[in-house]
Design a protein around this motif. Sequence first.
Motif, short mmCIF file in Angstrom:
data_model
loop_
_atom_site.label_atom_id
_atom_site.label_comp_id
_atom_site.label_asym_id
_atom_site.label_seq_id
_atom_site.Cartn_x
_atom_site.Cartn_y
_atom_site.Cartn_z
N MET A 161 -4.46 -13.04 24.45
CA MET A 161 -3.40 -12.35 25.19
C MET A 161 -3.46 -10.87 24.90
O MET A 161 -3.71 -10.45 23.79
N GLN B 199 -6.02 -10.65 37.20
CA GLN B 199 -5.82 -10.61 35.76
C GLN B 199 -5.84 -9.20 35.18
O GLN B 199 -6.45 -8.94 34.15
N GLU C 254 -3.21 -6.05 34.16
CA GLU C 254 -1.81 -5.70 34.00
C GLU C 254 -1.39 -4.69 35.08
O GLU C 254 -2.03 -3.66 35.27
N TRP D 18 1.37 -8.23 37.81
CA TRP D 18 0.71 -9.10 36.84
C TRP D 18 1.08 -8.61 35.45
O TRP D 18 0.62 -7.56 35.01
N GLU E 71 1.14 -10.19 31.65
CA GLU E 71 0.75 -11.35 30.86
C GLU E 71 1.91 -11.95 30.08
O GLU E 71 2.07 -13.16 30.02
N GLY F 158 1.73 -13.89 33.60
CA GLY F 158 0.56 -13.56 34.42
C GLY F 158 0.97 -13.01 35.77
O GLY F 158 1.73 -12.05 35.86
#
Length: 304
Positions: A1, A67, A69, A277, A279, A283
Amino acid sequence: MKSPTYLITASLLFTLGLATPTTTLSKTPTRSNDGQQYQLRLLHTSTPSSPSSFRTTSSRIGIASQQQESTKGGALLTSDDATSSFKQIQTTFLIPQAKIPTRGPTANQTTILYASSFHIGIDSFSLLCPSGFLRAGVDIFYDGTLGDPSLQKPQAWYQLYPSDPSVFPNFTVAEGETVRVTVGNTEVKIENFGLNVTCVNGKIPKQVSTVKIDGKGVCGKEAGWIVEDFPLAGLPGIPVALADFGSVRFGGVSVKSGGEEGGIEKNAEGATVSDIWVEAQGGRLTSCEVGMEGGEVRCDRVFE
């Protein structure tokens, strides 16, 4: 992560494995003290969005591989004419209701603030214009600790960066009302058509607020219809928990450009799309697309 970009309460952070049990945070920064008791405020501070996070609107293939940020989702239209620039952008949308998510890491937390922001802008997506940008929109909130819904009213705001954001004067909105927002290099305007309005064509708004501005320094190379997860006032750089807003539909989208040969008007056809997005919040948080042959931009709140 990845390193945590989301921070709200000690109990939630510990649940997510992002903090120790000794972490403490005050809820005070979630509310401003500007004469309106417990008036919720978001800090309209954006970070640049990399073009590599965008995807084309022709296919949903590859969404799960983004995927990257990003606290911004929506559609971005770039001017392809070196001799002209975007002068005005417009849209109409129904203000969604902010709800507590029922799935994901931020689900069912009744003691924290949830929020979402819906806005349009010129040069406000990638933030590549060195002299600034224009944008305007509406923020929505849900905070279970307040109880009184009147303390969680949506806010209509505008910004000519590098100036600070401001609320539209003498203007109020509520969830379920339909607004039309216009952002141009000479003025910004918001119109409120009230509840249960599905089409504003030919209708007289019940409330209008217009602010004259001088946006000549804006580059005008990008137009965006945007859903964003802003930070709270007092906690810069830390996005709040994104509310479950169901979906938002930016309808009647248009952008006007101008040059020496005169201006033209078009919609969002050919725009590229990206999603929020984060995480630490699970996500991908939105699923955005351009539809109606460029006439609308829709973003759904998703949980993965």
